[in-house]
Design a protein around this motif. Structure first.
Motif, PDB file in Angstrom:
ATOM      1  N   UNK A 213      57.605  47.633  27.244  1.00 16.25           N
ATOM      2  CA  UNK A 213      56.365  47.557  28.023  1.00 16.25           C
ATOM      3  C   UNK A 213      56.520  46.624  29.217  1.00 16.25           C
ATOM      4  N   UNK A 214      57.089  45.444  28.980  1.00 14.95           N
ATOM      5  CA  UNK A 214      57.247  44.464  30.056  1.00 14.95           C
ATOM      6  C   UNK A 214      58.248  44.939  31.107  1.00 14.95           C
ATOM      7  N   UNK A 215      59.285  45.633  30.660  1.00  8.97           N
ATOM      8  CA  UNK A 215      60.285  46.129  31.603  1.00  8.97           C
ATOM      9  C   UNK A 215      59.672  47.144  32.558  1.00  8.97           C
ATOM     10  N   UNK A 216      58.868  48.047  32.030  1.00  8.33           N
ATOM     11  CA  UNK A 216      58.230  49.037  32.892  1.00  8.33           C
ATOM     12  C   UNK A 216      57.287  48.366  33.892  1.00  8.33           C
ATOM     13  N   UNK A 217      56.565  47.363  33.420  1.00  3.46           N
ATOM     14  CA  UNK A 217      55.665  46.620  34.304  1.00  3.46           C
ATOM     15  C   UNK A 217      56.446  45.915  35.412  1.00  3.46           C
ATOM     16  N   UNK A 218      57.555  45.266  35.045  1.00  3.70           N
ATOM     17  CA  UNK A 218      58.342  44.529  36.037  1.00  3.70           C
ATOM     18  C   UNK A 218      59.005  45.467  37.039  1.00  3.70           C
ATOM     19  N   UNK A 219      59.423  46.653  36.593  1.00  3.92           N
ATOM     20  CA  UNK A 219      59.990  47.635  37.529  1.00  3.92           C
ATOM     21  C   UNK A 219      58.960  48.055  38.578  1.00  3.92           C
ATOM     22  N   UNK A 224      56.730  47.317  44.189  1.00  2.00           N
ATOM     23  CA  UNK A 224      55.627  46.971  45.096  1.00  2.00           C
ATOM     24  C   UNK A 224      55.941  45.745  45.930  1.00  2.00           C
ATOM     25  N   UNK A 225      56.589  44.742  45.309  1.00  2.23           N
ATOM     26  CA  UNK A 225      56.782  43.462  45.996  1.00  2.23           C
ATOM     27  C   UNK A 225      58.019  43.426  46.883  1.00  2.23           C
ATOM     28  N   UNK A 226      58.970  44.348  46.617  1.00  2.45           N
ATOM     29  CA  UNK A 226      60.218  44.324  47.366  1.00  2.45           C
ATOM     30  C   UNK A 226      61.221  43.319  46.851  1.00  2.45           C
ATOM     31  N   UNK A 329      62.257  53.565  43.031  1.00  6.44           N
ATOM     32  CA  UNK A 329      61.895  53.107  41.696  1.00  6.44           C
ATOM     33  C   UNK A 329      62.723  53.838  40.645  1.00  6.44           C
ATOM     34  N   UNK A 330      63.503  53.078  39.865  1.00  3.31           N
ATOM     35  CA  UNK A 330      64.322  53.666  38.821  1.00  3.31           C
ATOM     36  C   UNK A 330      63.543  53.709  37.511  1.00  3.31           C
TER      37      UNK A 330
END
Length: 373
Positions: A213-219, A224-226, A329-330
């Protein structure tokens, strides 16, 4: 509810008899609730008894209140010594019923004394469960309703006396205390359950489900942030040999000690968890690949200096893969596969090293003393 309590008490019997039982989950919160209610009831009975002596000079009712306080303190001592939650819960409820009904009888239902019966359901439901609480509260309610019906012709016109006002205030205050105690216990139980749902039981690190879950959020945040996002996948070297030569219990201890090293030597914003077996994943938000490589160098040093059980020497191999903010986005699976391939390349290079997935199928070994940034 009672069956569940009996089962849990049987399982924790070896540790529950000293008053300092180290049990977890609903039973532990139930124990704390019993302690809190017993203490509040003892104080409440003592204060109300003193009011009946000083304000109303009503010594029989005061004696009843003091008897209730003594009974509650006796139940508290019994619970502290035995740890028997079921019996203590019934003692609390039966003492409360005895004092409430005796007071209502002595007051003949006047001065809103019957309002005290409303204190029973929350206590009975919280401590005895839905079924026993419902039956017991229903029986007492039926008894009080019948009592009021018999005494109704003898009642004078209702007057808001000082005694009636105090009864209302005391009951409302008791209800406030009870529900506050229960809500605190419920919130703590929910927080504990939430923590357990995202934590690996053996190591105390985040579990794989929550890491996903956290990995998908961080991706998505990285896109978005670059800012770059880097994964470090690590695997304990020769872990099967540790299990085969020293046993699985020792292997479990090594996993916990390895997890402790990871916790102590990763940064505060890094996300660290157990990926499965002897594999661990470190998610490094806003981190370029060279900074992640420095983390692996720091971990190499920390593992070499750590004292593991049975004097074992423990090392790890690391695979590093990065997603930059300017890349498309990977999928998390793709980034993880790259880190996993780099990890296996590190294994092929002799273990106890780190390899970076450089893209295009190329892999770059990390110098053992990369600079920490």
């Amino acid at each position: 509810m009672l069956a569940k309590l009996r089962l849990a008490l049987t399982q924790s019997h070896a540790t529950a008899g000293t008053g300092s039982a180290r049990v977890t989950g609903p039973i532990r919160h139930q124990q704390r609730l019993v302690y809190a209610i017993l203490i509040v009831m003892a104080l409440y009975f003592a204060v109300i008894g003193t009011l009946n002596v000083i304000v109303f000079a009503d010594y029989p009712v005061a004696l009843l209140d003091y008897a209730g306080a003594i009974g509650v303190l006796a139940a508290l001592v019994f619970f502290h010594r035995s740890g028997n939650l079921l019996i203590a819960s019934w003692l609390v409820v039966l003492i409360l019923i005895g004092v409430l009904l005796s007071f209502i009888h002595m007051a003949e239902g006047r001065n809103y004394s019957v309002i005290w019966v409303t204190v029973l359901p929350p206590v009975a439901f919280f401590l005895l469960g839905r079924r026993a609480g419902a039956w017991l509260s229903g029986l007492i309610f039926a008894y009080v309703i019948g009592f009021v019906y018999l005494y109704l012709p003898q009642w004078p016109p209702a007057q808001m006396t000082l005694g009636a006002w105090l009864n209302i205030v005391e009951v409302l205050t008791a209800q406030w205390f009870i529900f506050r105690l229960y809500e605190r216990s419920r919130a703590e139980a929910f927080a504990e359950l939430e923590t357990l749902s995202i934590t690996d039981k053996l190591t105390g690190l985040l579990n794989r489900s929550h890491l996903d879950t956290l990995l998908q959020y961080e991706l998505e945040r990285c896109s978005r942030s670059g800012q770059p996002l880097t994964l470090v996948l690590c695997d304990i070297d020769h872990f099967k040999r540790i299990n085969d030569e020293h046993g699985h219990l020792t292997g479990d201890i090594i996993l916990r000690e390895f997890a402790k090293v990871l916790r102590q030597h990763t940064r505060a914003n890094d996300i660290c968890g157990r990926w499965g077996g002897e594999e661990f994943l470190i998610i490094c938000p806003d981190t370029p690949v060279d900074a992640a490589a420095a983390i692996t160098s720091k971990l190499h040093t920390a593992l070499a200096a750590a004292h593991f059980s049975k004097g074992l020497s423990v090392s790890s191999s690391f695979g590093i893969a990065s997603q930059t903010g300017t890349d498309a986005l990977q999928l998390s699976d793709h980034l993880l596969r790259r880190a996993d391939d780099a990890l296996y390349d590190a294994k092929r290079r002799g273990r106890a090293c780190a390899v970076i997935a450089a893209g295009g199928g190329a892999y770059q070994p990390v110098p053992r003393r990369a600079k920490v940034t």
